[in-house]
Design an enzyme around this catalytic site. Structure first.
Site, PDB file in Angstrom:
ATOM      1  N   LYS A 175      43.529 -40.363 -72.622  1.00  0.00           N
ATOM      2  CA  LYS A 175      42.998 -39.807 -73.883  1.00  0.00           C
ATOM      3  C   LYS A 175      41.879 -40.701 -74.437  1.00  0.00           C
ATOM      4  CE  LYS A 175      47.161 -40.222 -75.242  1.00  0.00           C
ATOM      5  NZ  LYS A 175      48.440 -40.296 -75.977  1.00  0.00           N
ATOM      6  N   THR A 208      45.954 -39.979 -88.648  1.00  0.00           N
ATOM      7  CA  THR A 208      46.136 -39.680 -87.222  1.00  0.00           C
ATOM      8  C   THR A 208      47.493 -40.179 -86.714  1.00  0.00           C
ATOM      9  OG1 THR A 208      44.959 -41.730 -86.731  1.00  0.00           O
ATOM     10  CG2 THR A 208      43.659 -39.682 -86.649  1.00  0.00           C
ATOM     11  N   GLY A 210      50.796 -39.996 -85.144  1.00  0.00           N
ATOM     12  CA  GLY A 210      51.505 -39.018 -84.309  1.00  0.00           C
ATOM     13  C   GLY A 210      50.614 -38.132 -83.458  1.00  0.00           C
ATOM     14  N   THR A 211      49.321 -38.462 -83.352  1.00  0.00           N
ATOM     15  CA  THR A 211      48.430 -37.611 -82.546  1.00  0.00           C
ATOM     16  C   THR A 211      48.869 -37.571 -81.074  1.00  0.00           C
ATOM     17  OG1 THR A 211      46.952 -39.523 -82.428  1.00  0.00           O
ATOM     18  CG2 THR A 211      46.308 -37.766 -83.922  1.00  0.00           C
ATOM     19  N   GLY A 212      49.217 -38.743 -80.542  1.00  0.00           N
ATOM     20  CA  GLY A 212      49.595 -38.809 -79.125  1.00  0.00           C
ATOM     21  C   GLY A 212      50.871 -38.017 -78.856  1.00  0.00           C
ATOM     22  N   CYS A 213      51.861 -38.170 -79.727  1.00  0.00           N
ATOM     23  CA  CYS A 213      53.135 -37.440 -79.556  1.00  0.00           C
ATOM     24  C   CYS A 213      52.883 -35.937 -79.617  1.00  0.00           C
ATOM     25  CB  CYS A 213      54.118 -37.812 -80.674  1.00  0.00           C
ATOM     26  SG  CYS A 213      54.524 -39.557 -80.754  1.00  0.00           S
TER      27      CYS A 213
END
Ligand SMILES: Nc1ncnc2c1ncn2[C@@H]1O[C@H](COP(=O)(O)OP(=O)(O)O)[C@@H](O)[C@H]1O
Ligand SMILES: Cc1ncc(COP(=O)(O)OP(=O)(O)O)c(N)n1
Length: 269
Positions: A175, A208, A210-213
Site C-alpha cells: 500500500k 486515517t 484503521g485505513t489498513g484494517c
C-alpha cells in the site's frame, strides 16, 4: 441464497476505528456476514493505545474451532496477531481446516507508534503465515520489516513485492499511504507475473485510523463472495477512498474512517 461469510482473526479496538470493529463494519457494509476470533483486547482511542491485553492461546483456538466447525467461512482475514505463538497457532488452524482464501494484513505498529506485534514474531509471520496467504497487504514500513530492504520509490516497492512472492505469498499488495510525495496515493499489487497499480486522490487529513484494517477487510469481503483478487481490490480501493474522504471528524487525534460512506455514495449517486 448463500450468504457470504468472512472470519476476522484480529485484535479488538475499543475506539471502534480499527481491528475487529473496523472489519465487522466493513463486512456488514459489503453484505457479508462477519465472524470473529479475538487475539487481544486493546484499550485505544484516537490519541493512541492505552493498553494491550492478549487472550490465551486456548481462548484463541477455541474461537477459531467454534467458527470453523459450524459456520464455514468463505474467506479469512488476519490482523493484529500479537506474538509468535498466536501466529503459529493461526497458521496450524488454517492448514487443519484447509482454508485457502486467506488475507493477511501484517499489522505491526499502530498509527501512534505503539507496537501491536512483538519483534520476535516477525520470523513466524514470514515462515508460517505468509506462505498461506492468498493476499498479503503490508504498508511500506511493514514491507521494509518483512523484506529487510529500504523502500523509497515505487521500484523499491516492486522489488519488495517480488521478494514476498518468493517467500510464498500468492499476491502482494504494497500500500502507498505512507508515501506522501505525491497528490495521488498508489497501491501496488504483484500477482507473481504482473504489477497492477490502484490509484486514488490523496486526502490531506489526520483521520486515517484503521485505513489498513478497513482496506484488507473490504478485500476479504469481496473474495468471500467469490470475486477474483483484482476485482476485490478494485472495490476495496473505492471503499477506502470513500471512507477517508467523507471523514467523521471524531476525537482529538487520528479519527476513524467512515464505514458508511461507500454505500451512502452509491445510493445517492
Ligand atoms: N491520505 C490518504 N488519502 C487517500 N487514501 C489513503 C490515504 N492514506 C491511506 N490511504 C489508502 O488507505 C489504504 C491503507 O493505506 P496505508 O496507509 O498505506 O496502510 P496502513 O493503514 O496499514 O498504514 C490504502 O489503500 C491507501 O492507498
Ligand atoms: C486492534 C488493532 N488492530 C490493528 C490496528 C492497526 O490499524 P491499521 O488500520 O493498520 O492502522 P492504524 O490505524 O493503526 O494506522 C490497530 N490500531 N488496532
Amino acid at each position: 441464497m448463500t450468504v457470504s461469510r468472512a472470519l476476522t482473526i484480529a485484535g479488538s479496538d475499543s475506539g471502534g476505528g480499527a481491528g475487529i470493529q473496523a472489519d465487522l463494519k466493513t463486512f456488514q457494509e459489503l453484505g457479508v456476514f462477519g465472524m470473529t476470533a479475538i487475539t487481544a483486547v486493546t484499550a485505544q482511542n484516537t490519541l493512541g493505545v492505552q493498553g494491550v491485553y492478549p487472550l490465551t492461546l486456548e481462548a484463541l483456538k477455541t474461537q477459531i474451532d467454534s467458527v470453523a466447525e459450524d459456520l464455514s467461512p468463505h474467506a479469512i482475514k488476519t490482523g493484529m496477531l500479537f506474538n509468535a505463538d498466536m501466529i503459529r497457532l493461526v497458521s496450524q488452524q488454517i492448514v487443519h481446516y484447509g482454508w485457502e482464501n486467506i488475507i493477511v494484513d501484517p499489522v505491526m505498529v499502530a498509527k501512534g507508534g505503539q507496537s501491536l506485534l512483538q519483534e520476535e514474531a516477525v520470523e513466524a509471520l514470514i515462515t508460517s503465515l505468509l506462505p498461506l496467504a492468498k493476499v498479503i497487504t503490508p504498508n511500506i514500513p511493514e514491507a521494509e520489516v518483512l523484506t529487510g530492504m529500504e523502500i523509497r520509490t515505487l521500484d523499491h516497492r516492486k522489488d519488495a513485492a517480488k521478494r514476498l512472492v518468493d517467500l510464498g505469498a500468492k499476491n502482494v499488495m504494497v500500500k502507498g499511504g505512507h508515501d506522501s510525495t505525491n497528490d495521488v496515493v498508489t497501491d501496488l499489487l504483484y500477482d507473481g507475473h504482473t504489477f497492477h497499480l490502484f490509484e486514488g486522490e490523496r486526502k490531506e487529513t489526520k483521520h486515517t485510523h484503521g485505513t489498513g484494517c478497513t482496506f484488507a477487510a473490504a478485500i476479504t469481503a469481496e473474495i468471500s463472495k467469490g470475486n477474483n483478487v483484482l476485482d476485490a481490490i478494485q472495490t476495496a480501493k473505492a471503499f477506502i477512498q470513500s471512507a477517508i474522504e467523507d471523514q467523521l471528524g471524531f476525537g482529538s487525534g487520528h479519527g476513524p474512517t467512515n464505514h458508511w460512506a461507500f454505500n451512502k455514495r452509491n445510493v445517492y449517486r
